[in-house]
Design an enzyme around this catalytic site. Structure first.
Site, PDB file in Angstrom:
ATOM      1  N   ILE A 168       0.838  -1.201   0.000  1.00 27.90           N
ATOM      2  CA  ILE A 168       0.000   0.000   0.000  1.00 27.90           C
ATOM      3  C   ILE A 168       0.873   1.252   0.000  1.00 27.90           C
ATOM      4  O   ILE A 168       0.539   2.258  -0.637  1.00 27.90           O
ATOM      5  CB  ILE A 168      -0.973  -0.015   1.190  1.00 27.90           C
ATOM      6  CG1 ILE A 168      -1.936  -1.201   1.062  1.00 27.90           C
ATOM      7  CG2 ILE A 168      -1.755   1.293   1.267  1.00 27.90           C
ATOM      8  CD1 ILE A 168      -2.921  -1.329   2.222  1.00 27.90           C
ATOM      9  N   ASP A 169       2.013   1.201   0.693  1.00 33.73           N
ATOM     10  CA  ASP A 169       2.944   2.334   0.656  1.00 33.73           C
ATOM     11  C   ASP A 169       3.404   2.625  -0.771  1.00 33.73           C
ATOM     12  O   ASP A 169       3.470   3.789  -1.196  1.00 33.73           O
ATOM     13  CB  ASP A 169       4.167   2.048   1.522  1.00 33.73           C
ATOM     14  CG  ASP A 169       3.959   2.411   2.981  1.00 33.73           C
ATOM     15  OD1 ASP A 169       3.029   3.186   3.274  1.00 33.73           O
ATOM     16  OD2 ASP A 169       4.734   1.926   3.826  1.00 33.73           O
ATOM     17  N   VAL A 170       3.759   1.581  -1.501  1.00 29.11           N
ATOM     18  CA  VAL A 170       4.244   1.766  -2.869  1.00 29.11           C
ATOM     19  C   VAL A 170       3.166   2.422  -3.727  1.00 29.11           C
ATOM     20  O   VAL A 170       3.408   3.420  -4.427  1.00 29.11           O
ATOM     21  CB  VAL A 170       4.685   0.429  -3.483  1.00 29.11           C
ATOM     22  CG1 VAL A 170       4.948   0.574  -4.981  1.00 29.11           C
ATOM     23  CG2 VAL A 170       5.937  -0.098  -2.778  1.00 29.11           C
ATOM     24  N   GLY A 173       2.586   6.025  -2.701  1.00 30.89           N
ATOM     25  CA  GLY A 173       3.627   6.915  -3.193  1.00 30.89           C
ATOM     26  C   GLY A 173       3.417   7.286  -4.648  1.00 30.89           C
ATOM     27  O   GLY A 173       3.549   8.460  -5.042  1.00 30.89           O
TER      28      GLY A 173
END
Length: 400
Positions: A168-170, A173
């Site tokens: 989810i971070d990727v 971003g």
């Protein structure tokens, strides 16, 4: 020429999602001022010391190249004044502090927009600026749990599992970078900046894709199925004579070619397998037949046959295998960034490097803590050497 060489980004974000978004902008040419606390971004110490002896962990290195590093204590009013000064020279500000944190220090959107009406202010938080969870701490791992992806990952007879990277971070971003590009395009028309409220929660729900839509549209709650594709068959790992591979037979033409390739025309005429929905219904029976055939040859043999017959088959690679694949080399998947007095630093190249006119390109390794504090304050805010020395002595900034 780079696509964003006219854009300046004030990066107040930490950890992964925000820094990845601003690194994407840096790869496209933006000037990015990464502002850290005097202790530094948490990810500087995540993971073991690198083989080269560099104290920065691979997490920090993965998302902070191409930036100028500043270290400012913005809990101090003088530090807040420095941030406000830099914001007046920026096109974009990206932050991922808890909701209300920066506003308490006079650095919220409502504080900075009057100073710079063209400022695009991106708040990337775990849960967004509104809703009952807005004040909670949000990290990728707990968001993977909350948004449902852990109930879709792993084998059915095993506990729920997270995706092996900060999934989810990727995506958050990259979504952050998209939001900035959209806001810049809107500003070209209106002349005005805006506040972007972006959350890992929203991105995680979006990324459920067909599993989320199947629930909304049909009321179906999909469950863990390992590496078996839920929507077509045969599509799962199979063990060849010398290791594992995976295939994805996604339409009837591919299935016909696949049956001919493995010498099993009977699987084409068997009434249990004559279309995809029937193959899904009898998936386990079909998989057993396919597994027996795949075990007879090596991975290299099957991959060669797959290429020849236009059937999607690939080996299941380790991370090392993936970077060692000849295609990764041919596509320039690794950038080697020069470092003074040290060996070049290999980093994962931006996938935007193949744009024909304005490709992404590396500019510099990730900065040391506060590496550019003095230079930026001197060049942008016109502070003198004595002023910078006083701020350093008082613990407002850090300069090497």
């Amino acid at each position: 020429m780079k696509a964003l060489d006219h854009v300046t980004v004030l990066d107040l974000s930490r950890v992964a999602a925000g820094p990845l978004g601003t690194q994407t902008l840096a790869d496209l040419g933006a000037r990015v001022w990464k502002v850290e606390s005097l202790k530094g971004d948490d990810t500087r110490t995540w993971g073991p010391t690198t083989a080269s002896g560099n104290s920065e962990g691979p997490y920090f290195t993965a998302v902070n190249r191409g930036k100028q590093g500043l270290a400012i204590n913005f809990k101090d009013p003088r530090g807040q004044a420095l941030i406000k000064g830099l914001a007046q020279h920026a096109d974009v500000l990206v932050e991922n502090y808890k909701v209300g944190d920066l506003a308490r220090h006079g650095l919220g959107y409502g504080d900075l927009a009057p100073l710079n009406p063209r400022l695009i202010y991106v708040s990337l938080t775990g849960y967004g600026q509104s809703g009952p969870r807005a004040s909670q701490l949000g990290y990728d791992t707990v968001l993977q749990a909350l948004t449902g992806i852990m109930t879709l990952t792993g084998d059915a007879d095993r506990p729920p599992a997270k995706v092996g990277v900060a999934w989810i971070d990727v995506m958050s971003g990259l979504t952050c970078a998209v939001s900035v590009l959209a806001a810049l395009a809107a500003r070209d028309k209106s002349g005005q900046g805006q506040h972007v409220d972006l959350s890992l929660f929203d991105v995680g729900l979006m990324a459920l894709l067909d599993a989320g839509q199947d629930y909304l549209q049909n009321g179906n709650v999909q469950v863990r199925s390992g590496s078996v594709h839920r929507n077509f068959a045969p599509s799962q790992p199979f063990e060849a004579a010398d290791g594992w591979l995976i295939m994805a037979i996604a339409n009837e033409d591919q299935y016909r070619r696949f049956c001919a390739m493995i010498g099993r025309d009977d699987l084409l005429t068997d009434p249990r397998f004559t279309d995809n929905r029937k193959r899904l219904q009898h998936r386990e029976v079909l998989a057993a037949e396919v597994a027996a055939e795949i075990a007879k040859r090596t991975r290299a043999e099957w991959i060669e046959l797959g290429v020849r017959n236009k059937v999607p088959i690939n080996p299941i690679h380790s991370v090392g295998d993936a970077f060692g694949d000849g295609h990764a080399g041919a596509r320039g998947a690794v950038w080697n960034l020069p470092r003074a007095g040290d060996a070049p630093l290999p980093v994962i190249a931006s996938p935007l490097r193949h744009m024909s006119a304005t490709p992404a390109a590396p500019s510099s390794p990730p900065p040391g803590l506060g590496q550019h504090t003095g230079a930026v304050l001197q060049q942008v805010l016109k502070l003198g050497a004595d002023e910078i020395a006083a701020l350093k002595a008082d613990g407002v900034i850090h300069c090497p």
